[in-house]
Every structure is written in structure tokens, then in C-alpha cells.
Design a protein around this motif. Structure first.
Motif, PDB file in Angstrom:
ATOM      1  N   SER A 179      37.760  65.854   5.870  1.00 24.27           N
ATOM      2  CA  SER A 179      37.618  64.530   5.256  1.00 24.27           C
ATOM      3  C   SER A 179      36.608  63.831   6.133  1.00 24.27           C
ATOM      4  CB  SER A 179      38.930  63.759   5.339  1.00 24.27           C
ATOM      5  OG  SER A 179      39.919  64.465   4.657  1.00 24.27           O
TER       6      SER A 179
ATOM      7  N   ARG B 290      36.015  60.345   9.286  1.00 24.68           N
ATOM      8  CA  ARG B 290      35.991  60.353  10.750  1.00 24.68           C
ATOM      9  C   ARG B 290      35.632  61.763  11.215  1.00 24.68           C
ATOM     10  NH1 ARG B 290      39.784  63.678  10.460  1.00 24.68           N
ATOM     11  NH2 ARG B 290      41.959  63.292  10.062  1.00 24.68           N
TER      12      ARG B 290
ATOM     13  N   GLY C 164      41.129  70.329  16.818  1.00 25.49           N
ATOM     14  CA  GLY C 164      42.210  70.906  16.000  1.00 25.49           C
ATOM     15  C   GLY C 164      41.649  71.335  14.645  1.00 25.49           C
ATOM     16  N   ASN C 165      40.898  70.441  14.014  1.00 27.08           N
ATOM     17  CA  ASN C 165      40.254  70.782  12.738  1.00 27.08           C
ATOM     18  C   ASN C 165      39.379  72.025  12.922  1.00 27.08           C
ATOM     19  OD1 ASN C 165      39.778  67.323  12.531  1.00 27.08           O
ATOM     20  ND2 ASN C 165      41.204  68.401  11.223  1.00 27.08           N
TER      21      ASN C 165
ATOM     22  N   THR D 245      41.155  75.322  12.779  1.00 22.97           N
ATOM     23  CA  THR D 245      41.371  75.782  11.404  1.00 22.97           C
ATOM     24  C   THR D 245      40.076  76.330  10.803  1.00 22.97           C
ATOM     25  OG1 THR D 245      43.254  74.344  11.067  1.00 22.97           O
ATOM     26  CG2 THR D 245      42.074  75.003   9.095  1.00 22.97           C
TER      27      THR D 245
ATOM     28  N   GLY E 188      45.046  74.248   6.896  1.00 24.36           N
ATOM     29  CA  GLY E 188      45.999  74.075   7.987  1.00 24.36           C
ATOM     30  C   GLY E 188      47.415  73.914   7.440  1.00 24.36           C
TER      31      GLY E 188
ATOM     32  N   ASP F 190      49.659  71.715   7.593  1.00 23.24           N
ATOM     33  CA  ASP F 190      50.081  70.441   6.987  1.00 23.24           C
ATOM     34  C   ASP F 190      49.829  70.445   5.472  1.00 23.24           C
ATOM     35  OD1 ASP F 190      47.427  70.500   8.300  1.00 23.24           O
ATOM     36  OD2 ASP F 190      47.086  68.661   7.173  1.00 23.24           O
ATOM     37  N   ASN F 191      48.949  71.330   5.008  1.00 19.49           N
ATOM     38  CA  ASN F 191      48.630  71.362   3.576  1.00 19.49           C
ATOM     39  C   ASN F 191      49.699  72.036   2.710  1.00 19.49           C
ATOM     40  OD1 ASN F 191      46.088  70.076   3.660  1.00 19.49           O
ATOM     41  ND2 ASN F 191      45.229  71.919   4.573  1.00 19.49           N
TER      42      ASN F 191
ATOM     43  N   HIS G 288      48.838  74.264  13.972  1.00 15.00           N
ATOM     44  CA  HIS G 288      48.031  73.226  14.606  1.00 15.00           C
ATOM     45  C   HIS G 288      47.753  73.483  16.077  1.00 15.00           C
ATOM     46  CE1 HIS G 288      48.338  69.656  11.626  1.00 15.00           C
ATOM     47  NE2 HIS G 288      47.738  70.707  11.130  1.00 15.00           N
ATOM     48  N   LEU G 289      46.733  72.803  16.525  1.00 16.26           N
ATOM     49  CA  LEU G 289      46.441  72.749  17.950  1.00 16.26           C
ATOM     50  C   LEU G 289      47.036  71.443  18.468  1.00 16.26           C
ATOM     51  CD1 LEU G 289      43.713  73.685  20.104  1.00 16.26           C
ATOM     52  CD2 LEU G 289      43.663  71.241  19.748  1.00 16.26           C
TER      53      LEU G 289
HETATM   54  P1  AMP Z   1      41.329  66.928   7.406  1.00 15.18           P
HETATM   55  O1  AMP Z   1      39.932  66.514   7.758  1.00 15.18           O
HETATM   56  O2  AMP Z   1      42.364  66.032   7.976  1.00 15.18           O
HETATM   57  O3  AMP Z   1      41.491  67.113   5.908  1.00 15.18           O
HETATM   58  O4  AMP Z   1      41.574  68.354   8.068  1.00 15.18           O
HETATM   59  C1  AMP Z   1      40.731  69.461   7.883  1.00 15.18           C
HETATM   60  C2  AMP Z   1      41.508  70.735   8.173  1.00 15.18           C
HETATM   61  O5  AMP Z   1      41.989  70.733   9.523  1.00 15.18           O
HETATM   62  C3  AMP Z   1      42.740  70.903   7.273  1.00 15.18           C
HETATM   63  O6  AMP Z   1      42.829  72.260   6.870  1.00 15.18           O
HETATM   64  C4  AMP Z   1      43.894  70.516   8.190  1.00 15.18           C
HETATM   65  O7  AMP Z   1      45.079  71.176   7.819  1.00 15.18           O
HETATM   66  C5  AMP Z   1      43.389  71.013   9.538  1.00 15.18           C
HETATM   67  N1  AMP Z   1      43.996  70.324  10.706  1.00 15.18           N
HETATM   68  C6  AMP Z   1      44.305  69.007  10.828  1.00 15.18           C
HETATM   69  N2  AMP Z   1      44.812  68.752  12.074  1.00 15.18           N
HETATM   70  C7  AMP Z   1      44.823  69.925  12.747  1.00 15.18           C
HETATM   71  C8  AMP Z   1      45.232  70.337  14.071  1.00 15.18           C
HETATM   72  N3  AMP Z   1      45.727  69.486  14.972  1.00 15.18           N
HETATM   73  N4  AMP Z   1      45.109  71.652  14.393  1.00 15.18           N
HETATM   74  C9  AMP Z   1      44.603  72.551  13.504  1.00 15.18           C
HETATM   75  N5  AMP Z   1      44.194  72.228  12.260  1.00 15.18           N
HETATM   76  C10 AMP Z   1      44.288  70.936  11.868  1.00 15.18           C
END
Ligand code: AMP
Length: 412
Positions: free
Chosen positions: A31, A34, A39-40, A43, A231, A233-234, A263-264
Motif C-alpha cells: 500500500s 507509506r 517486514g514488508n 514478504t 503475508g 495477516d491477509n 511476520h518479521l
Molecule cells: P501492506 O503494504 O501493509 O499491504 O503490506 C504488504 C505486504 O507485507 C503484505 O503481504 C503484508 O501481509 C506484508 N507484511 C506486513 N507487515 C509485515 C511484517 N511485519 N512482516 C512480514 N510481512 C509483513
């Protein structure tokens, strides 16, 4: 045989794509309201490893991801900063491309943004309205999960607990692990002051977060794909929403395999703005650490295990990689190659590749594959020190290590 852990069946399965020899893959991208944090990137890196390894196994890979650039949070962030949405997201996209390159992540070109999917978004919503899976309410459009048989099958949601009275969720991004039991939003009708507005056949408004991945997936990859990844959370809502939207329209299975990376966390705590412990690539690339150290650190622990980042662990993992790289350099140096190899050396070198692939074939066991490589290379180094490795075998080994490094990206 290449096996992957499929979240849908909660078990490892042999990878059998829809069309033999072809792999169609979608991964959730960033997204871009930001910057992505490390962590992102963890993934994105396991997904990069998956794509490259599929290519190594000679699959023809059709792959896309998405940059989400319209959701609620993007608009709020742009308003707070007093910036235009485009200026904000362009800046972050640029940074994402350069950091991905730094870490050796190969992205599709171009990476579609949700804002490019207007026609497909409207088409999907129109189809859902026609089939009765979606309905209009006060200018917004919602998806009714009770109209889709099998809703929540990825999460294993207990539908008997679904509320009897209608609950509608307008917010389009969520934190935490709580499941919102109710109808989820597909389309935000225009309200005065809105800064992102599409004028379309279904009215003026903007797409919700929930419809943006399905629009990009179906436009670029079709209605049935092999692997959907992201990741952990999805698993909660987001991927079940993809399934509900796409399968309601196509009447076919959306994806055969669902992969989710753990996650990290940093020093035992999840990274968050309020804690002030979010780490970005440059925070990790100080002193002696190079981008390949970070790539290795984020890949070395199996993608389905939580990874706790500490300075000590990062240093130790980097030392380990340095010793592997130095071993590779020493064995491949032409110095002290003998005239003729000892018997069995060719087989031993071929085994290095076989052993690596065997571990990778077990649900992308990169860390175990690296450990075996280190052991095998040490054995070979002893042979080289005893003048038992000839020039042809050194060349052969170099070719194999380069093939491995096409997906590993850390050895040279
Ligand atoms: P987002 O920009 O929040 O949509 O996240 C992009 C990807 O990073 C998605 O596949 C999330 O599940 C993954 N993600 C978010 N936080 C973490 C984390 N702390 N460690 C690993 N992957 C993450």
C-alpha cells in the motif's frame, strides 16, 4: 517434486498447476501511502524466491503484484501532509522500486496500481450487482457474504456466528486479527470533500480496498490462477474477500494454492508507528552490512516461521553468509586446481545441486538448502586442498552455483 504449504488445506501439497508447465501467480504488493518497512520486504523476498525458483524449475511464469494507491489511509495521509495523492504515492513508488532493486527483488514491469483498474473495477461491481452478491446502500455498494456459498473458507470462518441483523463495514483497511462479521464495502459513493473521485457507470465515487486486488488480478491474470500469496495477516478477511468476489463472478475456483509468510518482528515486538520501532532498509545497511546480507537475513529463516530481528542475530547471520561467500571464492579460484580430479568428484558436484533443490522443493526450504550447501562446499574444499579437483570440475561447480544464485541472489 515441488511441494508448497497450502493455507487452504493447511498441509503441504505437490504443486500441480492448472496448465502443466505454466505457473500463474499473484502477490499482494505494498500500500503506497507509506514506505514499505523491512517486514514488508521479508514478504516480498519470499515471493521473489518463489517466482525465481518456479522459473528455475522451468515453469513459464505469469506473475503480477499490485501497488494499492487509493485506499482510505492514502487519502488521510495525503490530506494530513497537505499533498496531492499522486505526489505522495509517486514518491513512495519510486522508493519502493529502488529498494526492491537493491535487495535483488525482480518486479513485473510495470507494476499495476489500483488506480489503473477503473474499467475492470466497475465491470466486477456491475457483475456482482447483477448476480445479487452486491447491493447499493446510501450511495455505497456492499458485498453480502451470505450470498456466497463457502464464504470464509480460507480462514475457516464459522458462519453459524454470522449476525442475524445486517452489519455493514465501511472501513476498508483493518488492523489485527479480529474478523468483521458483516457485509463489506466495495464502493464508496461520492461525498462532498472527497479528493479521489471516479465518474463511472455505477456512479461517482471510489473503489474500496477490497475490490482493488480482484480488479487487478482478473484484468492481468484471469479468474483462475495457481498461487495467491502474501503475508499472514491477509488470511484474515483480505484473501477470503478476493475469493468471494472472484468466485461469485466466475463460478470457478480462484486459486489452487494460498501461501502466507509469517511476520518479521524487531527485538521481540511487532513493528509499529506508535512504538517507534519501524525499520527500513537503510537502518540495516549501516557499517559493514551490504544489501545481500539483508536479503540473506530475511530469507534464511523459513518464510512460515516468525523472524525476530536483533542486532546479534543479524550479525551472526551476516557472518555465516560471509563465510559461505569466502568458501565459494576459494573453491572457484583457479589456483591449485589439479590436472585430474579424483574419482567421484563429478557426482559430488552434481549432488550439490540435487541436494539444494531437494530442500527448496520442500516448501521453499531456503535455510536448510543453504546449510547443506555450506556442508557440501566444505567437503569439496578439502578435496581441492588435497589437489583432487581439476579445472573442468571447478568450471562445472561455478555453473551450478550461478544457477542456484539466479534465485538465491546472495552467493556472488
Ligand atoms: P501492506 O503494504 O501493509 O499491504 O503490506 C504488504 C505486504 O507485507 C503484505 O503481504 C503484508 O501481509 C506484508 N507484511 C506486513 N507487515 C509485515 C511484517 N511485519 N512482516 C512480514 N510481512 C509483513
Amino acid at each position: 517434486m515441488f511441494k508448497l504449504y497450502n493455507t487452504m488445506s493447511r498441509s503441504k501439497e505437490i504443486f500441480k498447476p492448472i496448465q502443466p508447465g505454466k505457473a500463474i501467480v499473484f502477490s499482494c504488493g505494498p500500500s503506497i501511502y507509506r514506505r514499505p518497512h523491512i517486514g514488508n520486504y521479508r514478504t516480498f523476498l519470499y515471493e521473489d524466491l518463489l517466482i525465481k525458483y518456479l522459473k528455475h524449475l522451468k515453469y513459464k511464469v505469469k506473475y503480477t503484484t499490485i501497488m494499492t494507491d487509493i485506499e482510505d489511509k492514502t487519502i488521510t495521509e495525503a490530506k494530513t501532509k497537505g499533498e496531492k495523492v499522486d505526489a505522495l504515492t509517486d514518491d513512495i513508488a519510486k522508493r519502493f522500486f529502488s529498494e526492491a532493486k537493491l535487495l535483488g527483488i525482480e518486479l513485473p514491469n510495470p507494476v499495476p496500481r489500483s488506480s489503473t483498474g477503473k474499467k475492470q473495477t466497475v465491470l466486477l461491481i456491475k457483475k456482482l450487482l447483477q448476480s445479487g452478491h452486491a447491493y447499493k446502500y446510501n450511495g455505497d455498494i456492499f458485498f453480502d457474504p451470505l450470498k456466497f456459498n463457502g464464504f470464509g473458507k480460507l480462514f475457516k470462518l464459522d458462519m453459524s456466528k454470522w449476525p442475524k441483523t445486517k452489519v455493514r463495514f465501511k472501513k476498508d483497511t483493518y488492523n489485527g486479527r479480529r474478523w468483521n462479521r458483516g457485509d463489506f464495502i466495495l464502493w464508496h459513493g461520492y461525498k462532498e470533500g472527497d479528493i479521489t473521485v471516479w465518474d463511472t457507470e455505477i456512479g461517482k465515487g471510489r473503489p474500496s480496498w477490497n475490490i482493488q486486488d480482484p480488479a487487478i488480478i482478473t484484468e492481468h491474470l484471469g479468474y483462475s490462477i495457481d498461487i495467491n500469496c502474501g503475508g499472514i495477516d491477509n488470511i484474515f478477511r483480505h484473501h477470503d474477500y478476493n475469493i468471494a468476489i472472484i468466485e461469485s463472478i466466475s463460478g470457478k475456483e480462484y486459486a489452487k494454492y494460498y501461501l502466507h509468510g509469517e511476520h518479521l518482528i524487531a527485538n521481540g515486538k511487532s513493528m509499529s508507528k506508535s512504538r517507534g520501532n519501524i525499520l527500513y532498509p537503510e537502518d540495516m545497511l549501516r557499517n559493514r552490512h551490504k544489501p545481500y546480507h539483508l536479503r540473506f537475513f530475511l530469507l534464511y529463516t523459513h518464510y512460515r516461521k516468525k523472524l525476530n530481528l536483533t542486532d546479534k542475530k543479524f550479525n551472526e547471520t551476516s557472518d555465516y553468509l560471509d563465510s559461505i561467500r569466502s568458501l565459494v571464492r576459494k573453491i572457484l579460484s583457479v589456483k591449485n586446481s589439479s590436472k585430474k580430479s579424483a574419482p567421484g568428484i563429478t557426482e559430488e558436484i552434481n549432488f550439490i545441486k540435487k541436494d539444494f533443490e531437494e530442500k527448496m522443493n520442500d516448501d521453499l526450504g531456503f535455510g536448510s538448502a543453504i546449510n547443506c550447501l555450506f556442508k557440501n562446499l566444505n567437503n569439496l574444499k578439502l578435496k581441492k586442498d588435497n589437489n583432487q579437483l581439476d579445472y573442468n570440475n571447478v568450471n562445472m561447480l561455478e555453473k551450478i552455483l550461478k544457477e542456484i544464485d539466479n534465485f538465491a541472489g546472495v552467493l556472488f
